[in-house]
Design an enzyme around this catalytic site. Structure first.
Site, PDB file in Angstrom:
ATOM      1  N   LYS A  54       0.845  -1.201   0.000  1.00  0.00           N
ATOM      2  CA  LYS A  54       0.000   0.000   0.000  1.00  0.00           C
ATOM      3  C   LYS A  54       0.882   1.253   0.000  1.00  0.00           C
ATOM      4  CE  LYS A  54      -3.887  -2.326   2.199  1.00  0.00           C
ATOM      5  NZ  LYS A  54      -4.649  -2.699   3.369  1.00  0.00           N
ATOM      6  N   GLN A  98      -4.881  -1.382   9.436  1.00  0.00           N
ATOM      7  CA  GLN A  98      -4.776  -2.735   8.860  1.00  0.00           C
ATOM      8  C   GLN A  98      -5.375  -3.776   9.811  1.00  0.00           C
ATOM      9  OE1 GLN A  98      -3.719  -3.279   5.741  1.00  0.00           O
ATOM     10  NE2 GLN A  98      -4.006  -5.493   5.889  1.00  0.00           N
ATOM     11  N   ASP A 121     -11.235   2.859   3.401  1.00  0.00           N
ATOM     12  CA  ASP A 121     -11.548   1.425   3.295  1.00  0.00           C
ATOM     13  C   ASP A 121     -13.050   1.211   3.064  1.00  0.00           C
ATOM     14  OD1 ASP A 121      -9.599  -0.571   3.418  1.00  0.00           O
ATOM     15  OD2 ASP A 121      -9.294  -0.317   5.578  1.00  0.00           O
TER      16      ASP A 121
HETATM   17  N1  GUN Z   1      -6.859  -6.758   6.016  1.00  0.00           N
HETATM   18  C1  GUN Z   1      -7.057  -7.528   4.925  1.00  0.00           C
HETATM   19  N2  GUN Z   1      -7.648  -6.808   3.934  1.00  0.00           N
HETATM   20  C2  GUN Z   1      -7.818  -5.562   4.406  1.00  0.00           C
HETATM   21  C3  GUN Z   1      -8.358  -4.368   3.847  1.00  0.00           C
HETATM   22  O1  GUN Z   1      -8.832  -4.308   2.701  1.00  0.00           O
HETATM   23  N3  GUN Z   1      -8.337  -3.268   4.666  1.00  0.00           N
HETATM   24  C4  GUN Z   1      -7.852  -3.311   5.923  1.00  0.00           C
HETATM   25  N4  GUN Z   1      -7.897  -2.199   6.642  1.00  0.00           N
HETATM   26  N5  GUN Z   1      -7.340  -4.404   6.469  1.00  0.00           N
HETATM   27  C5  GUN Z   1      -7.324  -5.519   5.704  1.00  0.00           C
END
Ligand code: GUN
Length: 302
Positions: A54, A98, A121
């Site tokens: 990311k 996350q 998100d």
């Molecule tokens: N953990 C696994 N996929 C995601 C996601 O798309 N966003 C977040 N914040 N955590 C994750």
């Protein structure tokens, strides 16, 4: 005839180039760039690799990026205070915590503490509600469903009036993509069915689908005889089914398999996403799109 491959890796490049150009233009006109903070708690290896990607992508498209790593033992109160700080920081347009979080922290409480207007998100209940209403109400569609819809549109697949069958009812993929496909508007207007573990005849429902979206987390669940000839098949499954040594790096890597029996399905479908290289790369791409959108909202440009 073999199906057309819908490659997330190629669509990602197109979208990231579009985002990079828009970031440059906004920077020139308004002197600001989108700011994204990624908060990682602990050392979960999968989370580290997602967050690293990311950050890399955010840098590539010209965002200001903050990586905020917290210890596994951080208290819930301290994490909430940190979120509050970023909620009040005007240079930050997107806040991403996350998941998963350590057991001593209430995940729901943390996600609900993020300002809905920075929730790139799309997991905050306010944004889930906005998605349900549809149209102009939608600010941040959740990233994986947004990526799926984008792939369907960019592959030139007609969605209006199409029978869409979604396999799986998770909050992150199944429920939101079903909702998005039934809304009024481009890339939607579909007739949607959601099937799940309690559905009586999965095969019969799948066989009706012009667009089959599979997010069940069961490797090879969808058999070729469940696919309508010429259908568009979107496989969201990323199942680790073993390990192999990478030819490129010599390191051990996971062997990934989708929820669809790809080799056989390819001979029946009209278009299909591969695993890996299909839906996977789209999630982070759409996170970048949401972060840019957040800045545009704050500047009155969207
Ligand atoms: N953990 C696994 N996929 C995601 C996601 O798309 N966003 C977040 N914040 N955590 C994750």
């Amino acid at each position: 005839m073999s199906a057309k491959l819908i490659k997330g890796t190629e669509i990602r490049e197109e979208i990231l180039e579009e985002i990079t150009a828009e970031v440059k233009e906004i920077k020139e006109k308004h002197g600001v760039v989108p700011g994204l903070v990624t908060i990682l708690v602990g050392q979960n290896p999968a989370s580290i690799s997602y967050v690293t990607l990311k950050i890399k992508t955010a840098n590539r498209v010209g965002f200001k990026e903050i990586q905020d790593n917290q210890s596994e033992t951080v208290s819930e109160a301290d994490l909430l205070a940190l979120i509050d700080r970023y909620n009040n920081d005007d240079s930050i347009n997107g806040i991403l915590v996350q998941l998963p979080l350590p057991k001593h922290i209430d995940e729901k409480k943390v996600l609900n503490a993020i300002d809905p207007d920075k929730d790139v998100d799309g997991f905050h209940p306010v944004n889930v509600g906005r998605l349900m209403i549809g149209g102009d109400e939608v600010k941040f569609p959740p990233c994986t469903p947004a990526g799926i819809q984008e792939m369907i549109v960019r592959a030139g697949v007609e969605t209006s009036g199409a029978e869409v069958v979604v396999v799986g009812r998770s909050n992150i993929v199944g429920k939101p993509i079903a909702n998005m496909m039934l809304q009024k508007g481009p890339g939607a207007n579909s007739t949607v069915t959601v099937v799940h573990t309690r559905t009586r005849d999965l095969a019969a429902h799948c066989l009706r689908a012009d667009i089959l979206i599979v997010a069940a987390g069961v490797p090879g669940l969808v058999k070729p005889e469940w696919i309508k000839p010429g259908a568009c098949v979107i496989d969201v499954g990323v199942n680790r089914v073993g390990e192999k040594v990478s030819e490129k790096t010599g390191k051990k890597i996971a062997v990934l398999k989708g929820d669809v029996d790809f080799d056989a399905a390819r001979e029946i479908a009209g278009a299909i996403t591969p695993v890996p290289g299909g839906v996977g790369p789209m999630t982070i791409t759409m996170l970048m799109k949401n972060t840019l959108k957040s800045l545009k909202f704050s500047l009155g440009l969207a």
